[in-house]
Design an enzyme around this catalytic site. Structure first.
Site, PDB file in Angstrom:
ATOM      1  CG  ASN A 191       4.602 -26.550 -14.462  1.00 51.42           C
ATOM      2  OD1 ASN A 191       4.066 -25.520 -14.866  1.00 51.42           O
ATOM      3  ND2 ASN A 191       4.029 -27.739 -14.542  1.00 51.42           N
ATOM      4  CE  LYS A 217       4.591 -16.152 -10.691  1.00 53.22           C
ATOM      5  NZ  LYS A 217       3.581 -17.163 -10.295  1.00 53.22           N
ATOM      6  CB  THR A 243       4.344  -3.796  33.159  1.00 54.20           C
ATOM      7  OG1 THR A 243       3.984  -3.305  34.446  1.00 54.20           O
ATOM      8  CG2 THR A 243       5.818  -4.148  33.149  1.00 54.20           C
ATOM      9  CG  HIS A 244      -0.190  -4.246  33.205  1.00 49.49           C
ATOM     10  ND1 HIS A 244      -0.980  -5.339  32.967  1.00 49.49           N
ATOM     11  CD2 HIS A 244       0.835  -4.690  33.978  1.00 49.49           C
ATOM     12  CE1 HIS A 244      -0.462  -6.400  33.588  1.00 49.49           C
ATOM     13  NE2 HIS A 244       0.638  -6.025  34.192  1.00 49.49           N
ATOM     14  CE1 TYR A 271       2.588 -23.488 -11.386  1.00 47.88           C
ATOM     15  CE2 TYR A 271       0.957 -24.360 -12.918  1.00 47.88           C
ATOM     16  CZ  TYR A 271       1.572 -23.284 -12.312  1.00 47.88           C
ATOM     17  OH  TYR A 271       1.178 -22.015 -12.617  1.00 47.88           O
ATOM     18  CD  GLU A 322      -1.563   8.389  12.801  1.00 53.61           C
ATOM     19  OE1 GLU A 322      -2.772   8.185  12.935  1.00 53.61           O
ATOM     20  OE2 GLU A 322      -1.090   9.502  12.485  1.00 53.61           O
ATOM     21  CG  ASN A 330      -2.617  14.336  12.442  1.00 52.78           C
ATOM     22  OD1 ASN A 330      -2.768  14.676  13.610  1.00 52.78           O
ATOM     23  ND2 ASN A 330      -3.485  14.635  11.488  1.00 52.78           N
ATOM     24  CE  LYS A 384      -4.592  16.162  15.345  1.00 48.77           C
ATOM     25  NZ  LYS A 384      -5.809  15.398  15.138  1.00 48.77           N
ATOM     26  CB  SER A 402      -5.958  18.152  10.497  1.00 48.35           C
ATOM     27  OG  SER A 402      -7.344  18.417  10.356  1.00 48.35           O
ATOM     28  CB  SER A 433       0.578 -14.177 -14.528  1.00 40.68           C
ATOM     29  OG  SER A 433       1.412 -14.916 -15.384  1.00 40.68           O
ATOM     30  CD  GLN A 461      -0.960 -16.964 -13.701  1.00 37.37           C
ATOM     31  OE1 GLN A 461      -0.380 -17.719 -14.477  1.00 37.37           O
ATOM     32  NE2 GLN A 461      -2.029 -16.289 -14.058  1.00 37.37           N
TER      33      GLN A 461
HETATM   34  N1  ARG Z   1       2.390 -18.005 -15.048  1.00 36.18           N
HETATM   35  C1  ARG Z   1       2.500 -19.281 -14.462  1.00 36.18           C
HETATM   36  C2  ARG Z   1       2.667 -19.171 -12.939  1.00 36.18           C
HETATM   37  O1  ARG Z   1       2.904 -18.119 -12.495  1.00 36.18           O
HETATM   38  C3  ARG Z   1       3.682 -19.992 -15.009  1.00 36.18           C
HETATM   39  C4  ARG Z   1       3.588 -21.466 -14.952  1.00 36.18           C
HETATM   40  C5  ARG Z   1       2.490 -21.930 -15.817  1.00 36.18           C
HETATM   41  N2  ARG Z   1       2.498 -23.351 -16.004  1.00 36.18           N
HETATM   42  C6  ARG Z   1       1.467 -23.985 -16.543  1.00 36.18           C
HETATM   43  N3  ARG Z   1       1.579 -25.249 -16.701  1.00 36.18           N
HETATM   44  N4  ARG Z   1       0.381 -23.369 -16.889  1.00 36.18           N
HETATM   45  O2  ARG Z   1       2.557 -20.111 -12.205  1.00 36.18           O
END
Ligand code: ARG
Length: 466
Positions: free
Chosen positions: A117, A332, A162-163, A324, A297, A292, A290, A284, A30, A329
């Protein structure tokens, strides 16, 4: 980011007899996205080290070396000289491994009494708290910009719809204040969510707490949290705060998509109510004429993306057993992207709003077109003693006749009007004008320019108290 897995010793490798499969390493990492949690990871680790020292678990020298080491790592990262390793999986293990490399075996003591965790849960909460504050600040600025524009345009008459059919004339300032109110609720929602974000999971360790005599209140205070979270299992598994934030962000985006839709309509040749400077538009590649409105948008389009992230987070948490799970993960990328997107869209609006130019004559002409003062005529008759339903019917007939003659209601003669209802007198023309119609709605929350200016003053006072 380096990818030389062969040379790296895993921090959890003790019980393993073979090295991680190359695919699994790439699949489970990650750090390629969670690296951006580094300021919070370091802040959390420094607080943890201070607490370990206070509790007598780390010596003063060890704690000092660890804290200095972490600060050195922070400046390496900021200078761009830090060597992020995919093989070290995530931001937490990259920083911990770098610490040990930097200060030696003392670095290995930092992880006493905690787990990744509770570490990751702490990092995200610190990150989210910071992002909420940044986003809320832009919302406040945008609200102030709307008040300035609303003040400038308090007397500008436009058709209210309205509408999407002409309904009654309104002040453009009043219309803008409706946007202000939506953003105000968005701000309040973020602030409310912040209360539940601002709790410290640190010390929950893997799931059950730790055997060391830690002080969770101390780390909570050091990190500016309002209190430690109450249950260790919940602390490491809860991502409600992220879901709540995504919901609040989705509502912000829904509001921005509604503003955008109105801007797109108003800029069109068919409405021609406002102009947006060239810098917010593009051309465009095939149609030379054009221009735009790409920025509104795109904001409208990006609302789908943020709502999608809300769905992703909800689905991610659904059915997860305590406590956990690695599933988490996956929180994120949606979280980061939704926050970036909302902030970009709000910033786009912050630069667009003061740049809006109104074509006041066109707005006025449009308000004249759709018999927008018909309700005013009905209200006038009611004030003369005609029951509302009868008044509605009489005005309906007057409108039909005006349509036939291609005239506005105020262009009918007094004699003609009297033909529909003998109660009608000369003063009727005051309520058939656009200004008369606006000024008559003179109560709290109404569109009379006087009320609009009053509402702007109240709103300015509210903003000043933030
Ligand atoms: N990269 C992990 C996450 O975002 C960190 C926690 C990992 N914990 C574990 N027991 N593998 O959640």
């Amino acid at each position: 980011m380096s990818d030389n897995s062969g040379d790296i010793t895993k921090l959890w490798g003790g019980r393993f007899t073979e090295s991680t499969d190359e695919f699994v390493e790439r699949f489970t990492e990650s750090v390629s996205f969670d690296y951006r949690l580094y300021p919070y990871d370091i802040e959390g680790s420094i607080a943890h080290a201070r607490m370990l020292q206070k509790a007598g678990i780390l010596s003063q020298t060890d704690a000092r070396e660890i804290i200095e080491g972490l600060e050195g790592i922070r400046s390496d990262i900021e200078r761009g000289t830090f060597d992020w390793q995919v093989a070290l999986e995530d931001v937490h293990m990259n920083i911990e491994a770098a610490l040990t490399k930097r200060i030696g075996d003392t670095g290995k003591k930092l992880h006493t009494g905690r787990s990744r965790n509770d570490q990751v849960a702490t990092d995200i909460r610190l990150f989210v708290r910071h992002e909420i504050d940044r986003t809320a600040a832009i919302i406040s600025e945008l609200q102030a910009a709307l008040l300035d524009l609303a003040e400038r345009e308090a007397e500008t008459v436009m058709p209210g719809f309205t509408h999407l059919q002409t309904a009654q004339p309104v002040s453009f300032g009043h219309h803008l204040l409706a946007w202000f109110e939506m953003l105000d609720r968005d701000y309040q929602r973020l602030m409310d969510c912040r209360k539940r974000v601002n709790l410290s999971p640190l010390g929950a360790a893997a799931l059950a707490g730790t055997t060391f005599p830690i002080d969770r209140h101390y780390t909570s205070d050091l990190l500016g949290f309002s209190a430690p979270t109450a249950n260790s299992l919940d602390s490491v598994s809860d991502r409600d705060f992220a879901i709540e934030l995504a919901a609040a962000a989705s509502i912000v985006m829904t509001h921005l998509s509604r503003f955008s839709e109105e801007l797109v309509l108003w800029i069109s040749a068919q409405f021609d109510f406002i102009q947006l400077p060239d810098r917010f538009c593009t051309g465009s590649s095939i149609m030379p004429q054009k221009r735009n409105p790409d920025v509104p948008e795109l904001v409208r389009g990006k609302s789908g993306r943020v709502t999608g992230h809300l769905m992703a987070l909800l689905s991610l948490m659904k059915s997860q057993p305590l406590a956990y799970n690695k599933d988490n993960q996956e929180d994120k990328e949606p979280l980061f992207d939704l926050l970036d997107t909302v902030r970009d869209c709000l910033s786009a609006y912050l630069s667009m709003i003061p740049a809006i130019e109104c074509n006041r004559d066109n707005m006025r002409k449009a308000a004249m077109k759709g018999y927008a003062t018909a309700t005013d005529l009905a209200d006038y008759l009611v004030k003369k003693g005609v029951p509302f339903r009868d008044a509605h019917e009489i005005v309906g007939q007057a409108v039909a006749s005006a349509i036939q003659q291609k005239k506005d209601l105020c262009e009918l003669s007094l004699e003609e009007l009297k033909g529909f209802c003998s109660e009608i007198g000369e003063e009727v023309f005051e309520c058939l004008t656009l200004e008369g119609s606006l000024n008559a709605r003179d109560h709290f929350g109404g569109t009379a320019p006087k009320q609009v200016l009053r509402a702007i003053n109240t709103a300015r006072d509210q903003l000043a108290q933030r």
